[in-house]
Design a protein around this motif. Structure first.
Motif, PDB file in Angstrom:
ATOM      1  N   SER A 153       0.838  -1.210   0.000  1.00 58.47           N
ATOM      2  CA  SER A 153       0.000   0.000   0.000  1.00 58.47           C
ATOM      3  C   SER A 153       0.866   1.250   0.000  1.00 58.47           C
ATOM      4  N   SER A 154       0.227   2.368  -0.286  1.00 55.38           N
ATOM      5  CA  SER A 154       0.869   3.687  -0.261  1.00 55.38           C
ATOM      6  C   SER A 154      -0.112   4.647   0.397  1.00 55.38           C
ATOM      7  N   PRO A 155       0.342   5.849   0.774  1.00 61.04           N
ATOM      8  CA  PRO A 155      -0.603   6.802   1.375  1.00 61.04           C
ATOM      9  C   PRO A 155      -1.826   7.051   0.501  1.00 61.04           C
ATOM     10  N   ARG A 156      -1.619   7.128  -0.795  1.00 60.61           N
ATOM     11  CA  ARG A 156      -2.751   7.401  -1.692  1.00 60.61           C
ATOM     12  C   ARG A 156      -3.697   6.205  -1.763  1.00 60.61           C
ATOM     13  N   SER A 157      -3.137   4.995  -1.911  1.00 59.53           N
ATOM     14  CA  SER A 157      -4.016   3.818  -2.007  1.00 59.53           C
ATOM     15  C   SER A 157      -4.770   3.597  -0.698  1.00 59.53           C
ATOM     16  N   ARG A 158      -4.122   3.878   0.448  1.00 69.90           N
ATOM     17  CA  ARG A 158      -4.820   3.734   1.733  1.00 69.90           C
ATOM     18  C   ARG A 158      -5.945   4.752   1.867  1.00 69.90           C
ATOM     19  N   CYS A 159      -5.683   5.962   1.405  1.00 65.39           N
ATOM     20  CA  CYS A 159      -6.714   7.006   1.461  1.00 65.39           C
ATOM     21  C   CYS A 159      -7.915   6.641   0.589  1.00 65.39           C
ATOM     22  N   VAL A 160      -7.637   6.162  -0.623  1.00 66.93           N
ATOM     23  CA  VAL A 160      -8.725   5.765  -1.532  1.00 66.93           C
ATOM     24  C   VAL A 160      -9.499   4.588  -0.943  1.00 66.93           C
ATOM     25  N   ALA A 161      -8.796   3.622  -0.365  1.00 63.82           N
ATOM     26  CA  ALA A 161      -9.466   2.461   0.227  1.00 63.82           C
ATOM     27  C   ALA A 161     -10.377   2.887   1.377  1.00 63.82           C
ATOM     28  N   GLU A 162      -9.920   3.830   2.204  1.00 59.98           N
ATOM     29  CA  GLU A 162     -10.767   4.336   3.292  1.00 59.98           C
ATOM     30  C   GLU A 162     -12.007   5.025   2.729  1.00 59.98           C
ATOM     31  N   GLU A 163     -11.838   5.768   1.642  1.00 58.70           N
ATOM     32  CA  GLU A 163     -12.994   6.416   1.006  1.00 58.70           C
ATOM     33  C   GLU A 163     -13.975   5.374   0.471  1.00 58.70           C
ATOM     34  N   VAL A 164     -13.439   4.311  -0.111  1.00 55.31           N
ATOM     35  CA  VAL A 164     -14.300   3.239  -0.625  1.00 55.31           C
ATOM     36  C   VAL A 164     -15.087   2.596   0.507  1.00 55.31           C
ATOM     37  N   LEU A 165     -14.411   2.330   1.627  1.00 49.00           N
ATOM     38  CA  LEU A 165     -15.090   1.710   2.764  1.00 49.00           C
ATOM     39  C   LEU A 165     -16.173   2.627   3.327  1.00 49.00           C
ATOM     40  N   SER A 166     -15.869   3.911   3.440  1.00 44.86           N
ATOM     41  CA  SER A 166     -16.871   4.874   3.933  1.00 44.86           C
ATOM     42  C   SER A 166     -18.068   4.952   2.994  1.00 44.86           C
ATOM     43  N   ALA A 167     -17.782   4.989   1.685  1.00 52.27           N
ATOM     44  CA  ALA A 167     -18.872   5.039   0.709  1.00 52.27           C
ATOM     45  C   ALA A 167     -19.711   3.770   0.752  1.00 52.27           C
ATOM     46  N   LEU A 168     -19.057   2.623   0.931  1.00 52.18           N
ATOM     47  CA  LEU A 168     -19.791   1.351   1.003  1.00 52.18           C
ATOM     48  C   LEU A 168     -20.729   1.341   2.202  1.00 52.18           C
TER      49      LEU A 168
END
Length: 497
Positions: A153-168
């Motif tokens: 992972s990277s800071p950007r991929s972790r940030c996007v993944a958190e956004e995906v989880l929140s949206a889900l």
């Protein structure tokens, strides 16, 4: 692809564009599934085309205008979400060693953006719940894979993944991951079974190391499911937990033991005792105590302490009340056997940290281990344990408990224990190292408390033996401790110690 986009832009009724949309999604799914699509130009091109398709397609074409989306399109989108999750997953151990994990985070960020786009479409659709159903599990697995700090992972991929989880969670109308997995109410079915259905093929003995993220996703997901929901999924979660704990790598052993511990404290004893599961757990954990890894020992001992009540219920139900603590005796005997010759500080601290819990568990039955406990206590009090002196503080706590629970057997050991405590007090008083004053004060206070307890259970013999020290000793710290013992009430009953 242009033809698919043109037909999407001109979407008059949704039913006219649905067949074309299905063909376009099927083609993209086929492109993503090719071996050359990962991690190459073919896959990146398929992602770009999918993003353009989602941007150009009306919600009605994707999910229908009624309460149920077209089944064929819904299933196809579910397959597409699974393909995207698989495409973004980190490679197996051999592949990652050969190629590295640098490109995984970039792929994950791109896939995350597409999933956010897809979830936005689901949120705007009339058939939100039905449209989310085939997407929920693969989108969750993707988010759980990339949200934590890992080599892939990277800071950007972790940030996007958190956004995906929140949206889900927002689209699913869930306030937490636990609510998403278990259901927000008693009459609502959670999605844990669907998630485990997606993970289970990757958690077999032959396949679980093909994806280094799957064990972390499983562990994190398992931790979200508690009583009373976990018991109904016991057959799904127990075998993978045992499998991970049985690995040769210490990191995986610890992760597996933590999963087993979560199961022990969140599944009723009756379910754990069924089919002899509790005994299987006990023997799997006991084998780990022979490994000289302090993180693993710590995790195993914590799990065993919570497993003992379950095992005791089995013995009690069988009418063997006299042997109810057999397993605890067995483990404590093994711990003391390992503690006595142990010279590695991290392991000494780990053993000493957990020793008081075993004495509290056995109470008066600790007398069975008194000879070996005496040797361990005296040996550990002699060794400096660093600035925090955690091991000696915990050994002093253990000694206090031993005296309280087994005081009738202490008088014959009085002189030996008294010498060890006085030597400790003198060593601390003369200590010129970097040990903080707070630690020194704690050691002196704990040692003084032990002396007071010894005095109570020996009808004042300790005071008599210490009387000459006040007259001859010039160290103020030592004299202060002795005076505290002398000032303590000599009339305290033995049973109150």
């Amino acid at each position: 692809m242009e033809r698919a986009q043109d037909s999407s832009r001109g979407a008059e009724p949704a039913r006219d564009s649905a067949p074309e949309l299905q063909r376009s999604v099927a083609q993209l799914l086929q492109r993503l599934s090719r071996p050359e699509a990962r991690p190459g130009i073919v896959g990146n091109g398929a992602l770009a085309d999918l993003g353009a398709l989602l941007e150009a397609t009306e919600c009605d074409a994707l999910f229908g205008a009624g309460s149920e989306p077209p089944r064929a399109v819904s299933e196809l989108l579910g397959q597409l979400a699974k393909a995207l999750e698989k495409w973004a997953a980190p490679p197996g151990e051999e592949a990652s060693a050969a190629r590295g994990l640098a490109d995984v985070a970039e792929r994950a960020a791109a896939v995350g953006e597409l999933m956010l786009q897809l979830l936005g479409r689901v949120e705007a659709a009339p058939a939100r719940a039905a449209g989310l159903r085939p997407l929920a599990a693969p989108v969750y697995v993707f988010a759980a894979t990339h949200r934590l700090q890992q080599p892939w992972s990277s800071p950007r991929s972790r940030c996007v993944a958190e956004e995906v989880l929140s949206a889900l969670l927002r689209v699913a109308k869930c306030g937490s991951v636990a609510g998403f997995l278990c259901g927000e109410s008693d009459d609502e079915t959670g999605r844990f079974a669907a998630v485990m259905g997606l993970l289970r093929p990757h958690l077999s003995k032959e396949s679980w190391k093909n994806n280094p993220a799957v064990r972390h996703v499983f562990s994190w997901t398992l931790q979200q499911v508690t009583r009373p929901w976990l018991s109904q999924h016991l057959e799904r979660v127990l075998p993978p937990s045992l499998l991970i704990s049985d690995d040769y790598q210490t990191e995986n052993k610890v992760l597996g033991v933590q999963c087993l511990h979560h199961i022990v404290i969140n599944v009723p004893a009756a379910d754990l005792l069924q089919y002899n599961r509790a005994q299987v757990l006990y023997h799997a954990l006991l084998n780990h105590l022979y490994m000289p890894e302090h993180h693993l020992i710590q995790a195993v001992l914590l799990c065993l302490l919570d497993l003992f009540p379950v095992l005791e219920k089995a013995v009690h139900w069988k009418g063997g009340g006299a042997c109810v603590t057999t397993h605890c005796h067995e483990v404590l005997q093994l711990i003391l056997t390992h503690m006595e010759p142990e010279h590695r500080l991290l392991l000494r601290r780990t053993y000493a940290r957990n020793l008081p819990a075993f004495v509290k568990k056995l109470e008066i039955l600790t007398v069975r281990h008194l000879k070996r406990l005496e040797r361990v206590i005296i040996g550990y009090l002699e060794v400096y344990d660093g600035p925090e002196d955690e091991a000696r503080l915990k050994i002093l706590e253990t000694l206090k408990l031993v005296v309280q629970y087994t005081w009738p057997r202490i008088s014959c050991r009085l002189v030996v224990l008294l010498k060890a405590l006085l030597k400790l007090i003198c060593d601390v008083a003369r200590d010129m190292s970097l040990t903080p004053d707070s630690t020194k004060n704690a050691l002196l206070q704990e040692a003084t408390d032990c002396l007071i307890l010894l005095d109570h259970c020996s009808q004042g013999q300790v005071k008599s033996l210490l009387a000459r020290i006040v007259l001859s000793c010039e160290d103020s710290m030592v004299v202060s401790c002795v005076r505290k013992v002398q000032a303590a009430s000599a009339g305290a009953p033995c049973s109150g110690t």
